[in-house]
Design an enzyme around this catalytic site. Structure first.
Site, PDB file in Angstrom:
ATOM      1  N   LYS A   1     -98.889 -22.968 -17.461  1.00  0.00           N
ATOM      2  CA  LYS A   1     -99.184 -22.621 -18.856  1.00  0.00           C
ATOM      3  C   LYS A   1     -99.626 -23.864 -19.619  1.00  0.00           C
ATOM      4  CE  LYS A   1     -96.174 -18.621 -18.812  1.00  0.00           C
ATOM      5  NZ  LYS A   1     -94.834 -18.062 -18.980  1.00  0.00           N
TER       6      LYS A   1
ATOM      7  N   GLN B   1     -89.249 -19.731 -21.706  1.00  0.00           N
ATOM      8  CA  GLN B   1     -89.434 -19.162 -20.374  1.00  0.00           C
ATOM      9  C   GLN B   1     -88.182 -18.382 -19.944  1.00  0.00           C
ATOM     10  OE1 GLN B   1     -92.377 -19.399 -18.477  1.00  0.00           O
ATOM     11  NE2 GLN B   1     -91.343 -17.947 -17.152  1.00  0.00           N
TER      12      GLN B   1
ATOM     13  N   ASP C   1     -95.448 -14.749 -26.984  1.00  0.00           N
ATOM     14  CA  ASP C   1     -95.122 -13.910 -25.831  1.00  0.00           C
ATOM     15  C   ASP C   1     -95.122 -12.427 -26.221  1.00  0.00           C
ATOM     16  OD1 ASP C   1     -94.832 -14.695 -23.269  1.00  0.00           O
ATOM     17  OD2 ASP C   1     -92.714 -15.242 -23.392  1.00  0.00           O
TER      18      ASP C   1
END
Ligand SMILES: NC(=O)c1ccc[n+]([C@@H]2O[C@H](COP(=O)([O-])OP(=O)(O)OC[C@H]3O[C@@H](n4cnc5c(N)ncnc54)[C@H](OP(=O)(O)O)[C@@H]3O)[C@@H](O)[C@H]2O)c1
Length: 295
Positions: free
Chosen positions: A54, A98, A121
């Site tokens: 990422k 995460q 997200d």
């Protein structure tokens, strides 16, 4: 006739190219560089790899990105304090924590603390609610990637019967929700299947567009697919393969060769939905930078 391959790498590269131009404009016109903060708790090797990918993808298109590595026994309060600090940091437009988090940390508590305006997200209940009612929202990355893949490859879902197999909160439910919206890139008729669906093949055979998001390697066989259907395979499954030097290979939820012989188009694994997921994270970060421009 062999199916057209819906190439996730190619579509992802096209969208990243478009984002790169938008980032140049943001920098030149407004002096703003989109900023992403990625938080990793613990040393899970798969998570470490995702986070690395990422950050690399963000750097490549000109997004400022910073990584926060916390040890696996970090107290919950410390992680919450970091999220609050990032919420208040004007150079950060997107915050990604995460998952999964270590067991002593309440994931829901962390996700709900992320400022919904920086929730790239798309997992904050505020964004999920906005998505449901069709208001502007940060959309969850994997299902949004699927919607983009269909539209960029010319297989527009409007008016089509889409069958989604899987009802998870991160893929099945949001992709069904996005595709049923009254918008030009959606407008589909959607059926959602799951493990309690009766006679699954009789439902999947009705699909003009079949989206497999089950986590069951090569479960979808040719007899479950209508001739000429478009098939998107979200599954990523590690299966033992003694013939491979690594001893394993990656498989989707779809039996690729036999379904490709019957379908009009199909996305492969790897090289299908996977590259789209990170791309949509970058997309959300750029959207956030644009939304945070001074009025
Ligand atoms: N490419 C990417 O970036 C990406 C991102 C996320 C996930 N994935 C992959 O996508 C797959 C799905 O992920 P997920 O997180 O959504 O999985 P999940 O949370 O395990 O959900 C799986 C869903 O499939 C349904 N299902 C399982 N077996 C079934 C069967 N035999 N018949 C009908 N339905 C069945 C389950 O039904 P119930 O609800 O009834 O249990 C559940 O709704 C996994 O392979 C995952 O690795 C890929």
């Amino acid at each position: 006739m062999a199916a057209q391959i819906i190439d996730g790498n190619k579509i992802a590269a096209q969208i990243r190219g478009e984002l790169e131009k938008e980032i140049i404009t943001l920098k030149e016109k407004h002096g703003v560089t989109p900023g992403l903060a990625v938080v990793l708790v613990g040393e899970n090797p798969a998570s470490q790899q995702y986070v690395k990918n990422k950050n690399k993808a963000a750097h490549e298109i000109g997004i400022y990105s910073e990584q926060h590595n916390l040890s696996k026994d970090t107290p919950e309060a410390e992680l919450l304090a970091l999220v609050e600090k990032l919420n208040a940091d004007p150079k950060i437009h997107g915050i990604l924590v995460q998952l999964p988090l270590p067991k002593h940390i309440d994931e829901k508590k962390v996700l709900i603390l992320i400022d919904p305006e920086k929730d790239v997200d798309g997992f904050h209940p505020m964004n999920l609610g906005r998505m449901m009612v069709g208001d502007p929202a940060y959309l969850p990355c994997t299902p949004h990637g699927v919607v983009k893949m269909l539209n960029y490859s010319g297989f527009k879902p409007a008016g089509k019967h889409v069958v989604v197999v899987g009802r998870s909160n991160i893929v099945g439910k949001p992709v069904a929700n996005m595709l049923v919206q009254k918008t030009a890139d959606a407008d589909a008729t959607v059926t959602v299947c799951h493990s309690r669906t009766k006679d699954l093949p009789s439902v999947t055979r009705q699909a003009d567009i079949l989206i497999a998001a089950m986590g069951q390697p090569e479960f979808v066989t040719a007899d479950m697919v209508k001739e000429g259907a478009v098939v998107i395979d979200v599954g990523v499954n590690r299966v033992d393969d003694p013939s491979s030097p690594k001893g394993f290979r990656w498989a989707g939820d779809v039996k690729f060769a036999e379904v490709a012989a019957k379908a009009a188009a199909i996305s492969p694994v790897p090289g299908g939905v996977g590259p789209m997921t990170i791309t949509m994270l970058l997309y959300n970060t750029v959207q956030s930078a644009k939304r945070h421009l001074p009025k």
